[in-house]
Design a protein around this motif. Structure first.
Motif, PDB file in Angstrom:
ATOM      1  N   LEU A   1      24.907 -37.024 -19.826  1.00 49.85           N
ATOM      2  CA  LEU A   1      24.095 -36.225 -20.583  1.00 49.85           C
ATOM      3  C   LEU A   1      23.581 -36.712 -21.850  1.00 49.85           C
ATOM      4  O   LEU A   1      22.259 -36.424 -22.192  1.00 49.85           O
ATOM      5  N   GLY A   2      24.681 -37.620 -22.505  1.00 52.32           N
ATOM      6  CA  GLY A   2      24.103 -38.210 -23.855  1.00 52.32           C
ATOM      7  C   GLY A   2      22.919 -39.108 -23.659  1.00 52.32           C
ATOM      8  O   GLY A   2      21.820 -39.438 -24.387  1.00 52.32           O
ATOM      9  N   LEU A   3      23.089 -39.838 -22.553  1.00 55.68           N
ATOM     10  CA  LEU A   3      22.127 -41.038 -22.066  1.00 55.68           C
ATOM     11  C   LEU A   3      20.836 -40.269 -21.692  1.00 55.68           C
ATOM     12  O   LEU A   3      19.632 -40.799 -22.199  1.00 55.68           O
ATOM     13  N   PHE A   4      20.594 -38.994 -21.062  1.00 55.88           N
ATOM     14  CA  PHE A   4      19.737 -38.431 -20.666  1.00 55.88           C
ATOM     15  C   PHE A   4      18.906 -37.855 -22.067  1.00 55.88           C
ATOM     16  O   PHE A   4      17.720 -37.700 -22.222  1.00 55.88           O
ATOM     17  N   VAL A   5      19.815 -37.316 -22.925  1.00 55.88           N
ATOM     18  CA  VAL A   5      19.219 -36.744 -24.162  1.00 55.88           C
ATOM     19  C   VAL A   5      18.456 -37.730 -25.016  1.00 55.88           C
ATOM     20  O   VAL A   5      17.342 -37.563 -25.375  1.00 55.88           O
ATOM     21  N   ARG A   6      19.147 -38.859 -25.135  1.00 52.43           N
ATOM     22  CA  ARG A   6      18.671 -40.021 -25.936  1.00 52.43           C
ATOM     23  C   ARG A   6      17.186 -40.623 -25.275  1.00 52.43           C
ATOM     24  O   ARG A   6      16.362 -40.867 -25.759  1.00 52.43           O
ATOM     25  N   GLY A   7      17.383 -40.801 -23.816  1.00 52.26           N
ATOM     26  CA  GLY A   7      16.323 -41.111 -23.115  1.00 52.26           C
ATOM     27  C   GLY A   7      14.894 -40.242 -23.408  1.00 52.26           C
ATOM     28  O   GLY A   7      13.737 -40.630 -23.587  1.00 52.26           O
ATOM     29  N   VAL A   8      15.189 -38.802 -23.270  1.00 48.12           N
ATOM     30  CA  VAL A   8      14.120 -37.841 -23.365  1.00 48.12           C
ATOM     31  C   VAL A   8      13.532 -37.672 -24.670  1.00 48.12           C
ATOM     32  O   VAL A   8      12.380 -37.659 -25.110  1.00 48.12           O
ATOM     33  N   THR A   9      14.697 -38.052 -25.691  1.00 47.89           N
ATOM     34  CA  THR A   9      14.022 -37.801 -27.140  1.00 47.89           C
ATOM     35  C   THR A   9      13.148 -39.225 -27.506  1.00 47.89           C
ATOM     36  O   THR A   9      12.235 -39.086 -28.077  1.00 47.89           O
ATOM     37  N   GLN A  10      13.681 -40.286 -26.978  1.00 51.49           N
ATOM     38  CA  GLN A  10      12.854 -41.393 -27.395  1.00 51.49           C
ATOM     39  C   GLN A  10      11.550 -41.530 -26.479  1.00 51.49           C
ATOM     40  O   GLN A  10      10.394 -42.117 -27.140  1.00 51.49           O
ATOM     41  N   ASN A  11      11.581 -41.394 -25.245  1.00 49.79           N
ATOM     42  CA  ASN A  11      10.278 -41.470 -24.539  1.00 49.79           C
ATOM     43  C   ASN A  11      10.127 -40.434 -23.415  1.00 49.79           C
ATOM     44  O   ASN A  11      10.701 -40.708 -22.384  1.00 49.79           O
ATOM     45  N   ARG A  12       9.805 -39.269 -23.669  1.00 48.57           N
ATOM     46  CA  ARG A  12       9.989 -38.183 -22.532  1.00 48.57           C
ATOM     47  C   ARG A  12       9.165 -38.343 -21.239  1.00 48.57           C
ATOM     48  O   ARG A  12       9.651 -38.455 -20.171  1.00 48.57           O
ATOM     49  N   PRO A  13       8.025 -39.050 -21.249  1.00 44.40           N
ATOM     50  CA  PRO A  13       7.108 -39.434 -20.059  1.00 44.40           C
ATOM     51  C   PRO A  13       7.708 -40.421 -19.254  1.00 44.40           C
ATOM     52  O   PRO A  13       7.953 -39.995 -17.984  1.00 44.40           O
ATOM     53  N   ILE A  14       8.445 -41.329 -19.824  1.00 38.76           N
ATOM     54  CA  ILE A  14       9.107 -42.573 -19.081  1.00 38.76           C
ATOM     55  C   ILE A  14      10.311 -41.974 -18.406  1.00 38.76           C
ATOM     56  O   ILE A  14      10.633 -42.369 -17.347  1.00 38.76           O
ATOM     57  N   ALA A  15      11.229 -41.132 -19.153  1.00 41.42           N
ATOM     58  CA  ALA A  15      12.224 -40.547 -18.861  1.00 41.42           C
ATOM     59  C   ALA A  15      12.095 -39.754 -17.563  1.00 41.42           C
ATOM     60  O   ALA A  15      12.605 -39.409 -16.386  1.00 41.42           O
ATOM     61  N   ALA A  16      11.067 -38.886 -17.607  1.00 41.91           N
ATOM     62  CA  ALA A  16      10.549 -38.062 -16.408  1.00 41.91           C
ATOM     63  C   ALA A  16      10.045 -38.869 -15.058  1.00 41.91           C
ATOM     64  O   ALA A  16      10.324 -38.614 -14.206  1.00 41.91           O
ATOM     65  N   CYS A  17       9.448 -40.024 -15.541  1.00 46.30           N
ATOM     66  CA  CYS A  17       9.142 -40.854 -14.398  1.00 46.30           C
ATOM     67  C   CYS A  17      10.538 -41.477 -13.701  1.00 46.30           C
ATOM     68  O   CYS A  17      10.137 -41.979 -12.536  1.00 46.30           O
ATOM     69  N   MET A  18      11.533 -41.675 -14.534  1.00 43.11           N
ATOM     70  CA  MET A  18      12.559 -42.359 -13.978  1.00 43.11           C
ATOM     71  C   MET A  18      13.491 -41.226 -13.147  1.00 43.11           C
ATOM     72  O   MET A  18      14.641 -41.407 -12.728  1.00 43.11           O
ATOM     73  N   GLY A  19      12.738 -39.994 -13.005  1.00 46.77           N
ATOM     74  CA  GLY A  19      13.580 -39.232 -12.240  1.00 46.77           C
ATOM     75  C   GLY A  19      14.580 -37.994 -13.144  1.00 46.77           C
ATOM     76  O   GLY A  19      15.256 -37.170 -12.474  1.00 46.77           O
ATOM     77  N   VAL A  20      14.370 -38.188 -14.401  1.00 43.46           N
ATOM     78  CA  VAL A  20      15.302 -37.192 -15.263  1.00 43.46           C
ATOM     79  C   VAL A  20      14.362 -35.979 -15.366  1.00 43.46           C
ATOM     80  O   VAL A  20      13.336 -35.952 -15.492  1.00 43.46           O
ATOM     81  N   ASN A  21      15.308 -34.991 -15.343  1.00 38.88           N
ATOM     82  CA  ASN A  21      14.752 -33.453 -15.236  1.00 38.88           C
ATOM     83  C   ASN A  21      14.668 -33.000 -16.629  1.00 38.88           C
ATOM     84  O   ASN A  21      15.728 -32.683 -17.165  1.00 38.88           O
ATOM     85  N   THR A  22      13.495 -33.329 -17.382  1.00 36.13           N
ATOM     86  CA  THR A  22      13.420 -33.292 -18.895  1.00 36.13           C
ATOM     87  C   THR A  22      13.863 -31.758 -19.041  1.00 36.13           C
ATOM     88  O   THR A  22      14.382 -31.600 -20.428  1.00 36.13           O
TER      89      THR A  22
ATOM     90  N   MET B   1      17.253 -27.999 -22.213  1.00 34.01           N
ATOM     91  CA  MET B   1      18.121 -26.695 -22.226  1.00 34.01           C
ATOM     92  C   MET B   1      19.614 -26.975 -22.533  1.00 34.01           C
ATOM     93  O   MET B   1      20.112 -26.381 -23.499  1.00 34.01           O
ATOM     94  N   TYR B   2      20.003 -28.200 -21.986  1.00 38.12           N
ATOM     95  CA  TYR B   2      21.337 -28.521 -22.172  1.00 38.12           C
ATOM     96  C   TYR B   2      21.672 -29.117 -23.741  1.00 38.12           C
ATOM     97  O   TYR B   2      22.596 -28.799 -24.343  1.00 38.12           O
ATOM     98  N   ALA B   3      20.645 -29.996 -24.153  1.00 39.56           N
ATOM     99  CA  ALA B   3      20.616 -30.361 -25.454  1.00 39.56           C
ATOM    100  C   ALA B   3      20.635 -29.397 -26.509  1.00 39.56           C
ATOM    101  O   ALA B   3      21.429 -29.150 -27.481  1.00 39.56           O
ATOM    102  N   PHE B   4      19.816 -28.069 -26.395  1.00 35.21           N
ATOM    103  CA  PHE B   4      19.537 -27.142 -27.160  1.00 35.21           C
ATOM    104  C   PHE B   4      20.798 -26.265 -27.372  1.00 35.21           C
ATOM    105  O   PHE B   4      21.357 -25.601 -28.159  1.00 35.21           O
TER     106      PHE B   4
END
Length: 522
Positions: A394-415, A420-423
């Motif tokens: 979860l921490g990896l996903f949070v850091r990835g979405v924070t740093q670059n949301r479009p690329i994280a979404a392209c990598m299959g992360v449900n942003t 919701m989890y981070a908030f």
């Protein structure tokens, strides 16, 4: 009272004699001189009933009717001589003691405790006698000093004896006592030295008193400094707890959440509810209600945070002004909801017994256990959050979405899910802060308003998105604020801290720790 103390010192080794009904009545009824004489006779060879009866007199829990005396507590009467339950007549009258009689009773109680097998009771007796040290108590103090086995209490008895000798008519005794008191670390000793200094006429005794006063002042100053440092760390740990959740929602997600204080308030009220459930259904385990309240406070605030994120905030990402206004409106709704459910008045949350009291470090410094536990709890939450952000999926996903949301979404992360989890995580940590705050103050609908501005200042000063910066800023502001309070007062200290932050941000807008990257947006 001199006769009382001499009798105590001379006859303590004699077998205790039971308190008789006639003695109990003589202590309770009559003029002060006769009552004090009866008190002297009763405590010359006291038993447990005598001590209990004197304590009842000190608590104004004694009544008389005719020739009989009753101890009345919680509406139940007992015979002071036998301890047996008795019926209290309706015409029974309260025993009234004037200030002189109360002083005699208090001194007798302290004297009885000096020979108690309980170390804590003996320590309390020494402190009580220290406040009213005079030469008439020397026989009792000498006997107690000779019998005492605890080194700490024996040292305190020596200081009480020296304080009693300060009033002696013998100049040499006063001089020796003044020099001995230089080793004291008690504020009561300072007060005694100051009072004696005004009355002393002998030059050499006066010089000794002044020298001892300087040494006592120096020792107490260290206690004040350490107390201010601990208070600053305690305040800093509270700011850290409050700001940790905001470091996620604002620092990592960029959401200006003005309802963060109300999420903290929800955690405090969740603690209050758990306390009520334990008191009603698990009274035997009440001291452990706080252990159960911690996950409940986290889960409750996290759930409310998840609902807010899915219902309102997810539509406002990238629009900071609209987010600020929306969350401010949500904060008002949450406060009114709490007022409707629990009332507008503050509610009390009790400390468990293991968080009550404190540990004495110096003569004028005592560290409360509730503050010590909160400091440890804050750093435990910090370590847990740091581990989650840096070592979990979860921490990896949070850091990835924070740093670059479009690329994280392209990598299959449900942003959306990560948001919701981070908030929810940030809101849950706010709930933990509320749980901790419930142990050091009242819980009310306005609880969060006192901390929301300070928590934003901590996050901005430390560097947006920087966990280490949040820690340094919280502890630094806490310690700085407490030291400035001792110098300039609470209001000026707040103003000085605010001016410092404004000037610092003007010179270093990125905060204590800047975000590393190839561009300002990285």
């Amino acid at each position: 009272m001199k006769r009382l103390l001499l009798l105590l010192a001379a006859t303590w080794a004699v077998h205790a004699q039971a308190l008789t009904p006639d003695e109990a009545r003589a202590i309770a009824v009559g003029d002060s001189d006769a009552r004090i004489e009866a008190l002297n006779r009763a405590v010359a060879a006291p038993d447990d009933r005598t001590a209990a009866y004197l304590q009842a007199l000190a608590d104004d829990a004694v009544k008389t009717a005719g020739d009989r005396v009753f101890i009345v507590r919680d509406g139940q009467g007992t015979d002071p001589a036998t301890g047996a339950p008795v019926d209290v007549p309706a015409e029974a009258e309260d025993v009234v003691s004037n200030n002189r009689m109360r002083g005699e009773i208090d001194t007798a109680l302290a004297a009885l405790k000096l020979f108690s097998p309980d170390v804590r009771r003996r320590a309390e007796a020494v402190q009580a006698l220290q406040r009213e040290a005079d030469e008439s108590k020397l026989p009792l103090l000498d006997k107690a000093y000779a019998a005492e086995q605890d080194a700490g209490i024996k040292e305190q008895l020596a200081l009480v004896r020296a304080a009693a000798l300060l009033g002696s008519s013998d100049k040499d005794k006063r001089l020796a006592a003044a020099r001995l008191l230089a080793g004291s670390r008690s504020p009561a000793t300072k007060t005694l030295l100051v009072e004696r200094l005004r009355e002393e006429s002998e030059a050499d005794v006066k010089a000794a008193l002044q020298a001892s006063l300087r040494e006592v002042d120096a020792a107490l100053a260290w206690g004040d400094r350490l107390g201010a440092l601990f208070s600053g760390i305690s305040l800093g740990s509270i700011l850290l707890l409050v700001a940790l959740g905001l470091a996620i929602t604002y620092g990592l997600m960029g959401v200006i959440n003005m309802a963060h204080g109300e999420l903290m308030m929800i955690g405090a009220y969740a603690t209050y509810v758990v306390q009520g459930l334990f008191r009603q259904y698990l009274p035997g385990a009440f001291d452990w209600y706080l252990v159960a309240a911690v996950p409940v406070a986290f889960a409750t605030s996290a759930l409310v945070g998840a609902v807010l994120e899915r219902g309102v905030i997810r539509f406002l990402y990238g629009r900071p002004l609209e987010t600020l206004l929306a969350t401010w409106g949500i904060s008002l709704v949450l406060m009114q909801l709490v007022r409707t459910l629990f009332g507008a008045q503050n509610v009390g949350v009790e400390n468990p017994r293991w968080m009550s009291g404190g540990v004495a470090v110096l003569g004028n410094l005592q560290l409360p256990w509730n503050r010590i536990v909160i400091v440890g709890f804050a750093f435990a939450v910090l370590l847990g959050m740091a581990f989650m952000i840096s070592r979990t999926r979860l921490g990896l996903f949070v850091r990835g979405v924070t740093q670059n949301r479009p690329i994280a979404a392209c990598m299959g992360v449900n942003t959306a899910r990560v948001d919701m989890y981070a908030f929810a995580l940030g809101s849950g940590i706010a709930g933990l802060a509320g749980c901790a705050l419930s142990q050091i103050g009242n819980v009310g609908p306005d609880l969060g308003q006192a901390y929301i501005v300070d928590s934003f200042m901590v996050v901005v000063l430390g560097g947006v998105g920087q966990l280490a910066g949040t820690v340094y800023a919280a502890l630094g502001l806490g310690v700085l604020n407490k030291f400035l309070e001792g110098w300039a007062g609470a209001v000026l200290a707040k103003i000085a801290v605010l001016v410092f932050i404004v000037v610092f941000i003007q010179k270093r807008p990125q905060g204590l720790f800047a975000v590393r990257g190839r561009s300002a947006e990285a």
